[in-house]
Scaffold this active site. Structure first.
Site, PDB file in Angstrom:
ATOM      1  N   TYR A 115      -2.251  -0.783  10.294  1.00  0.00           N
ATOM      2  CA  TYR A 115      -2.324  -1.155   8.840  1.00  0.00           C
ATOM      3  C   TYR A 115      -1.252  -0.649   8.208  1.00  0.00           C
ATOM      4  O   TYR A 115      -0.635  -1.461   7.422  1.00  0.00           O
ATOM      5  CB  TYR A 115      -3.780  -0.516   8.112  1.00  0.00           C
ATOM      6  CG  TYR A 115      -4.126  -1.044   6.755  1.00  0.00           C
ATOM      7  CD1 TYR A 115      -4.315  -2.318   6.541  1.00  0.00           C
ATOM      8  CD2 TYR A 115      -3.855  -0.097   5.936  1.00  0.00           C
ATOM      9  CE1 TYR A 115      -4.505  -2.746   5.104  1.00  0.00           C
ATOM     10  CE2 TYR A 115      -3.892  -0.315   4.637  1.00  0.00           C
ATOM     11  CZ  TYR A 115      -4.381  -1.609   4.127  1.00  0.00           C
ATOM     12  OH  TYR A 115      -4.552  -2.048   2.862  1.00  0.00           O
ATOM     13  N   SER A 156       0.789  -1.325  -0.090  1.00  0.00           N
ATOM     14  CA  SER A 156       0.044   0.085  -0.152  1.00  0.00           C
ATOM     15  C   SER A 156       0.944   1.337   0.189  1.00  0.00           C
ATOM     16  O   SER A 156       2.224   1.234   0.344  1.00  0.00           O
ATOM     17  CB  SER A 156      -0.953   0.035   1.186  1.00  0.00           C
ATOM     18  OG  SER A 156      -1.590   1.254   1.160  1.00  0.00           O
TER      19      SER A 156
END
Length: 285
Positions: A181, A168
């Site tokens: 995350y 990401s």
């Protein structure tokens, strides 16, 4: 001079974890459209079957499998099923991942007065649940490590294969509110580089894509209001995205197919490529 100008995965068998989701479902369709036989793995059988049905309707070859990427027994069973259905596995796309509210703070920054707040809805850094943080790390990191252990042994024996992980853009710069995350995806990026070095003598390339902001089922409620308008967080995101839009799943296709094509990217391994409209490159000024 022979210039390779057509991306093709014809004759390849690809395993896609998280394949029932918006992004990995779209990637599964792209792989099938370029000739791959696609094994679509998802925690929900119905989600995997739905994507497989769409691929079949377009003339492609795919099958859905229910699988928990955090359970080796589940992975091993699916591995045997995929080999029985499609033969040797050539490509592993590790797309399973996600966040959890228990690993998320309710505010972007901490103020001293937050420590004395009696607001039950306020979740500060000190309120982060270790179990929630562990879940996020396990889903993203172990959910990449375990499928790689299960689905790549035959690649090593054949000295041929490709692994593509999904990191990401917040692995490059952590986003506010989601420390678990962000850190978990940073681990995926680091692990991608480690795997690339470890598997290089075995003829396996390992890379990752780092998507920016795409509207998915997981984040739609955070990025849009019930009426479809943008939330304040979305406005901030787009203000820091030079291309001034969210990504479309099709924006992932070119880079993904290039990294998976053994001719087009034969000398590329250990890279993490942002697909984020310039988000990671923009300093804010």
């Amino acid at each position: 001079m022979n210039i390779h100008n057509t991306l093709s995965l014809a004759g390849k068998t690809a395993v896609v974890t998280g394949g029932g989701g918006v992004l990995c479902g779209a990637l599964s369709k792209a792989l099938a459209a370029t000739g791959a036989r696609v094994a679509i793995l998802d925690l929900r059988q119905e989600a995997a079957d739905a994507v497989a049905a769409e691929i079949a309707a377009d003339g492609g070859s795919a099958k859905g499998y229910a699988c928990n990427v955090l359970e080796r027994e589940s992975l091993e069973a699916v591995y045997q099923a995929v080999r029985n259905d499609f033969g040797d596995i050539d490509i592993l796309l590790n797309g399973a991942g996600g966040n959890h509210p228990k690993g998320t703070t309710s505010k972007e920054t901490l103020s001293p007065e937050d420590l004395a707040s009696s607001d039950p809805s306020l979740k500060t850094f000190y309120d982060l649940d270790p179990a929630g943080v562990s879940f996020v790390f396990n889903l993203n990191f172990l959910g990449t490590l375990l499928p790689t252990q299960v689905f790549t042994r035959d690649m090593v024996r054949r000295q041929s294969g490709t692994i593509l992980n999904v990191s990401s853009m917040n692995a490059f710069r952590p986003l506010t509110k989601i420390p678990a995350y962000s850190a978990a995806k940073a681990a995926v990026s680091n692990f991608t580089q480690w795997l690339a070095v470890h598997f290089a003598p075995s003829g396996i390339r390992v890379n990752a894509i780092a998507p920016g902001f795409f509207l998915t089922n997981q984040n739609r409620a955070l990025l849009t209001n019930p009426d479809g308008s943008l939330t304040p967080r979305s406005e901030k995101i787009l203000a820091h995205t030079p291309m001034r839009r969210f990504g479309d799943p099709s924006d992932l296709f070119g880079t993904t197919l290039w990294l998976l094509d053994d001719q087009a990217s034969a000398f590329v391994t250990g890279v993490v490529i942002p697909i984020d409209g310039g988000f990671a490159a923009f300093s804010g000024v």
